[in-house]
Design a protein around this motif. Sequence first.
Motif, PDB file in Angstrom:
ATOM      1  N   PHE A  25      -1.020 -10.106  -9.351  1.00 25.71           N
ATOM      2  CA  PHE A  25      -0.047  -8.991  -9.371  1.00 25.71           C
ATOM      3  C   PHE A  25       0.487  -9.525  -7.919  1.00 25.71           C
ATOM      4  CE2 PHE A  25      -3.900  -7.286 -11.021  1.00 25.71           C
ATOM      5  CZ  PHE A  25      -3.306  -6.394 -11.478  1.00 25.71           C
ATOM      6  N   PHE A  26       0.711 -10.664  -7.389  1.00 22.44           N
ATOM      7  CA  PHE A  26       1.828 -10.966  -6.625  1.00 22.44           C
ATOM      8  C   PHE A  26       2.611 -13.204  -6.889  1.00 22.44           C
ATOM      9  CE2 PHE A  26       4.229 -13.071  -2.413  1.00 22.44           C
ATOM     10  CZ  PHE A  26       4.064 -12.102  -2.159  1.00 22.44           C
ATOM     11  N   PRO A  29       4.038 -13.148 -10.134  1.00 20.45           N
ATOM     12  CA  PRO A  29       5.584 -12.417  -9.898  1.00 20.45           C
ATOM     13  C   PRO A  29       6.764 -12.848  -9.678  1.00 20.45           C
ATOM     14  CG  PRO A  29       3.836 -10.527 -10.342  1.00 20.45           C
ATOM     15  CD  PRO A  29       2.373 -12.234 -10.211  1.00 20.45           C
ATOM     16  N   LEU A  30       6.049 -13.509  -8.196  1.00 27.23           N
ATOM     17  CA  LEU A  30       5.950 -13.970  -7.260  1.00 27.23           C
ATOM     18  C   LEU A  30       7.446 -15.658  -7.450  1.00 27.23           C
ATOM     19  CD1 LEU A  30       8.001 -14.093  -4.487  1.00 27.23           C
ATOM     20  CD2 LEU A  30       6.076 -15.805  -3.562  1.00 27.23           C
ATOM     21  N   GLU A  33       9.678 -14.939  -9.979  1.00 26.00           N
ATOM     22  CA  GLU A  33      11.497 -14.456  -9.361  1.00 26.00           C
ATOM     23  C   GLU A  33      11.980 -14.979  -8.995  1.00 26.00           C
ATOM     24  OE1 GLU A  33      11.441 -10.443  -7.430  1.00 26.00           O
ATOM     25  OE2 GLU A  33       9.700  -9.785  -8.206  1.00 26.00           O
ATOM     26  N   ARG A  37      15.475 -15.366 -10.212  1.00 20.47           N
ATOM     27  CA  ARG A  37      16.560 -14.865  -8.982  1.00 20.47           C
ATOM     28  C   ARG A  37      17.189 -16.394  -8.019  1.00 20.47           C
ATOM     29  NH1 ARG A  37      13.551  -9.778  -6.223  1.00 20.47           N
ATOM     30  NH2 ARG A  37      15.958  -9.652  -5.358  1.00 20.47           N
TER      31      ARG A  37
ATOM     32  N   LEU B 186     -10.484  -2.817   5.511  1.00 22.01           N
ATOM     33  CA  LEU B 186     -10.238  -2.568   5.227  1.00 22.01           C
ATOM     34  C   LEU B 186      -9.463  -1.849   4.430  1.00 22.01           C
ATOM     35  CD1 LEU B 186     -12.771  -3.219   3.080  1.00 22.01           C
ATOM     36  CD2 LEU B 186     -13.485  -0.691   3.118  1.00 22.01           C
ATOM     37  N   THR B 189      -6.314  -4.327   4.938  1.00 25.63           N
ATOM     38  CA  THR B 189      -5.959  -5.221   3.601  1.00 25.63           C
ATOM     39  C   THR B 189      -5.831  -4.636   2.464  1.00 25.63           C
ATOM     40  OG1 THR B 189      -7.786  -6.051   4.699  1.00 25.63           O
ATOM     41  CG2 THR B 189      -7.333  -7.041   2.408  1.00 25.63           C
ATOM     42  N   VAL B 190      -6.118  -2.654   2.110  1.00 25.62           N
ATOM     43  CA  VAL B 190      -5.717  -2.593   1.041  1.00 25.62           C
ATOM     44  C   VAL B 190      -4.283  -1.983   0.701  1.00 25.62           C
ATOM     45  CG1 VAL B 190      -5.881  -0.782  -0.941  1.00 25.62           C
ATOM     46  CG2 VAL B 190      -8.155  -2.080  -0.085  1.00 25.62           C
ATOM     47  N   HIS B 193      -2.026  -4.909   0.311  1.00 31.38           N
ATOM     48  CA  HIS B 193      -1.528  -5.826  -0.659  1.00 31.38           C
ATOM     49  C   HIS B 193      -1.952  -4.701  -1.664  1.00 31.38           C
ATOM     50  CE1 HIS B 193      -4.874  -8.902   0.959  1.00 31.38           C
ATOM     51  NE2 HIS B 193      -3.987  -9.779   0.082  1.00 31.38           N
ATOM     52  N   LEU B 196       2.035  -5.072  -1.174  1.00 35.33           N
ATOM     53  CA  LEU B 196       2.486  -6.646  -1.893  1.00 35.33           C
ATOM     54  C   LEU B 196       2.357  -6.253  -3.527  1.00 35.33           C
ATOM     55  CD1 LEU B 196       0.955  -9.753   0.417  1.00 35.33           C
ATOM     56  CD2 LEU B 196       3.247  -8.139   0.363  1.00 35.33           C
ATOM     57  N   PHE B 197       1.809  -6.569  -4.792  1.00 41.08           N
ATOM     58  CA  PHE B 197       1.304  -6.123  -5.648  1.00 41.08           C
ATOM     59  C   PHE B 197       2.364  -4.738  -5.831  1.00 41.08           C
ATOM     60  CE2 PHE B 197      -3.341  -6.669  -5.131  1.00 41.08           C
ATOM     61  CZ  PHE B 197      -3.096  -8.548  -4.950  1.00 41.08           C
ATOM     62  N   MET B 199       5.471  -3.911  -4.866  1.00 47.81           N
ATOM     63  CA  MET B 199       6.845  -4.822  -4.946  1.00 47.81           C
ATOM     64  C   MET B 199       6.987  -5.107  -6.203  1.00 47.81           C
ATOM     65  SD  MET B 199       7.768  -3.637  -1.092  1.00 47.81           S
ATOM     66  CE  MET B 199      10.159  -4.909  -1.140  1.00 47.81           C
ATOM     67  N   ALA B 200       6.002  -6.640  -6.133  1.00 47.08           N
ATOM     68  CA  ALA B 200       5.774  -7.410  -7.179  1.00 47.08           C
ATOM     69  C   ALA B 200       6.213  -7.168  -8.911  1.00 47.08           C
ATOM     70  CB  ALA B 200       4.844  -7.921  -7.165  1.00 47.08           C
ATOM     71  N   LEU B 204      10.258  -7.086  -7.341  1.00 44.45           N
ATOM     72  CA  LEU B 204      10.962  -7.418  -5.621  1.00 44.45           C
ATOM     73  C   LEU B 204      10.062  -7.837  -4.877  1.00 44.45           C
ATOM     74  CD1 LEU B 204      12.037  -3.394  -5.093  1.00 44.45           C
ATOM     75  CD2 LEU B 204      13.284  -5.594  -4.889  1.00 44.45           C
ATOM     76  N   ALA B 205       8.991  -8.524  -5.847  1.00 36.31           N
ATOM     77  CA  ALA B 205       8.202  -9.509  -5.678  1.00 36.31           C
ATOM     78  C   ALA B 205       8.983 -11.492  -4.014  1.00 36.31           C
ATOM     79  CB  ALA B 205       7.446 -10.801  -5.971  1.00 36.31           C
ATOM     80  N   ALA B 208       9.142  -8.888  -0.637  1.00 38.76           N
ATOM     81  CA  ALA B 208       7.744  -8.534   0.059  1.00 38.76           C
ATOM     82  C   ALA B 208       7.308 -10.181  -0.304  1.00 38.76           C
ATOM     83  CB  ALA B 208       6.821  -8.445  -0.913  1.00 38.76           C
ATOM     84  N   ALA B 209       7.561 -11.074  -0.192  1.00 38.65           N
ATOM     85  CA  ALA B 209       7.277 -12.271   0.367  1.00 38.65           C
ATOM     86  C   ALA B 209       7.898 -12.497   1.604  1.00 38.65           C
ATOM     87  CB  ALA B 209       7.474 -13.706  -0.882  1.00 38.65           C
ATOM     88  N   TRP B 213       4.448 -10.995   3.371  1.00 35.75           N
ATOM     89  CA  TRP B 213       3.317 -12.055   3.932  1.00 35.75           C
ATOM     90  C   TRP B 213       3.960 -13.450   3.962  1.00 35.75           C
ATOM     91  CZ3 TRP B 213       3.918 -17.012  -0.150  1.00 35.75           C
ATOM     92  CH2 TRP B 213       2.819 -17.727  -0.425  1.00 35.75           C
TER      93      TRP B 213
END
Lengths: 79, 296
Positions: A25-26, A29-30, A33, A37, B186, B189-190, B193, B196-197, B199-200, B204-205, B208-209, B213
């Motif tokens: 999921f990350f 997709p990263l 992109e 992109r 906990l 962390t949720v 993530h 991140l998920f 946005m991806a 938009l990963a 977010a990265a 990240w």
Amino acid sequence: MGSTAAMDAIVKFILGWLPLWFGVFFLGPLVAEILTRTPLQQFLPSETNNLLIGLSLYQLCMVAGGLYGLTAKLTGRWI
Amino acid sequence: MSEIFAGVDLSKASDAELMSLERQIAHKYMNRLSIPMVLWPLANIVVWLSIWPLVLTGTLSLWVAFPIACFNLLVAYLPSHDAQHDSYARVGEPLRWLNEFIGHASSFLLAYSYRVLRETHLQHHKHANDPKLDPDALFNMADTGWQSIKNTIRSYQPDSAEARSYMDTIVRLGTPNALLGLRDQLIITVIYHAVLFAMAANGLALEAALLWWLPLKLAVIYLRYYLSWAPHVGQGKGRYRDTKSFQSILGDTGTSGMTAHVVHHLHPRIPHNRTVKAFKEMLPILRARNVDLGGH
């Protein structure tokens, strides 16, 4: 008590397999992109919706990310 | 030379006299709220939160926002660190809420629970450099700076001893606060993530990265290097032996004031922005104590 144990099991499952979710999921997709992109897109074929066995670039990247995440989960290492 | 040393021959001072002088200096810098250390986290959080909508609306280039985000995460830890030591306010004091707010809010940027950071950091102070009881010791077992960076990178591996170090400490402690920290971690962390998920999932990963990240990964490498490894590498145990001073081409500011980390270990409630000044004033005492001053 039963619901607490069930919640614990769900949390452990989600967090225990976090590298897999992270890959799918990350990271997948990263990478997709980064390929679409940035100037790297000039190296892609013009049609990216049906690249391999009917999968799009995004889907392929998610599969690759998932495999990478699964490997990280099973070996305990990303690199 | 500090006026506190007037008429005192430090070479002949007893242990008790040196301790008394040291405490007099420390008290000059403690027990007063540091306004810069209040403004610092608030401004930092506002800037970091602001760059998200600015980037998402196309007002700010992602490539400009990336180094800003890196800086935001780089400087996010120190206010939390001050809060961990109750520098803003102790339990029962009127501004205790501010201490806890800054602690929680600053730690969130690092995707870490404030309670976990506090509990583990207090263990670091209590057992500095003890390979079994200091949760940072594993990171600091590195002969070179590059090895220290590799240790931090290893902590990003899902199943490394470095990755488990803090959680192992929390489980070992098992106190109500530690367990609350576990719950907080906990949740954080949720959330981290989920952001991140989500946005991806919306294409938009990359944002977010580059806004969270990657800046987080880079910031932690810096923090581990200067805030943990550099002042503790090669040191032993004991009040004047577990931390050293050092010099760096980045100076006091570029090393986040860690050249004076020895004073932080002696008097942890001195607000971060006053530590270097306290260190300079305390230098004659530290010399008398044979502290490793790294050329100062």
